[in-house]
Design a protein around this motif. Structure first.
Motif: not given
Length: 257
Positions: A156-158, A167-174, A192-199, A204-209
């Motif tokens: 949830e924090d992620i 809007k920023e270039p978010v990476t797994l390292s970030d 394991s929690v969401t069924g999706q990778s962070p990327i 999905h967030v970006r396309i929804s926006k």
């Protein structure tokens, strides 16, 4: 393949009541406004905004609401091999859960309704894919209750971080630096929690926006791509088509016709 029989958005004003009777088809229902009291077999189920209910064919259902409410629903049938795809389909019993990512779930349901109404050459396949995704989300949210609270909190924090920084270039390292964990650990816990990778979730967030910008403000596609954190318009076009089934141009045209 899953066959849809109807998909709708309904607004109810004032008192609504439905007598108890067996369902002919499987039903997936989400409440988007107000509250409903459902009778499912011998149980009473209370539903409010963000709650999702799955009822397999043959479920005895009824319901009542004393206030204005809105709900999305689809009725569908399954072939035998479809039930093997998800536990919630194999178990053949009703399932109710709440969806934390409610706006995303709502957008996907609207996309399902769009494909069902289009009745184009690939609409059946598109409906199958989106409906399976919705059922998969339902299944993940139900199963998530079995996960340790620390994993759920981290995911949830992620999510919040990506919603604030899409809007920023978010990476797994970030994300790893933000949580103080390794990239592999972040990726494993989130999936394991969401069924999706962070990327995948970020896309999905970006396309929804992006769809909000294109629908509400009629913003040019090049500006939408930049405003939603994509490095270039061509990459934005590819991701948009992958997640929605149509190009940004076709989506925009459909909103202006």
């Amino acid at each position: 393949m899953i066959k849809m029989h109807t998909c709708y958005v309904k607004d109810f004003h004032g008192k609504w009541e439905m007598g108890r009777e067996p369902t002919q088809y499987n039903i997936l229902l989400v409440v988007t406004r107000g509250k409903i009291m459902y009778y499912v077999n011998d149980e009473t189920v209370f539903l409010q905004k963000g709650d999702v209910l799955f009822m397999p064919a043959g479920t005895v259902r009824g319901g009542v609401s004393m206030e204005e409410h809105q709900r999305y629903a689809t009725h569908f049938t399954l072939e035998a091999h479809d039930r093997a795809l998800l536990p919630v389909l194999r178990e053949e019993r009703f399932c109710k859960t709440s969806i934390p990512g409610f706006e995303y779930f709502k957008q996907r349901f609207l996309l399902l309704k769009h494909h069902w109404l289009m009745r184009g050459p690939y609409s059946e396949t598109a409906c199958y894919a989106v409906l399976l995704e919705l059922l998969g989300i339902l299944n993940y949210e139900r199963d998530k209750r079995k996960l340790p609270a620390k994993k759920i909190d981290m995911a949830e924090d992620i999510k919040r971080y990506m919603l604030d920084h899409f809007k920023e270039p978010v990476t797994l390292s970030d994300l790893a630096a933000y949580t103080g964990r390794t990239p592999n650990h972040v990726s494993h816990v989130f999936k394991s929690v969401t069924g999706q990778s962070p990327i995948e979730y970020l896309h999905h967030v970006r396309i929804s926006k992006a769809k909000e910008l294109m629908f509400d403000k009629m913003t040019p596609i090049s500006v939408v791509a930049e405003e939603t954190g994509f490095c270039d318009q061509a990459y934005f076009n590819r991701v948009f088509k992958k997640l929605t089934g149509c190009s940004p141009t076709a989506f925009l045209k459909g909103r202006t016709d």
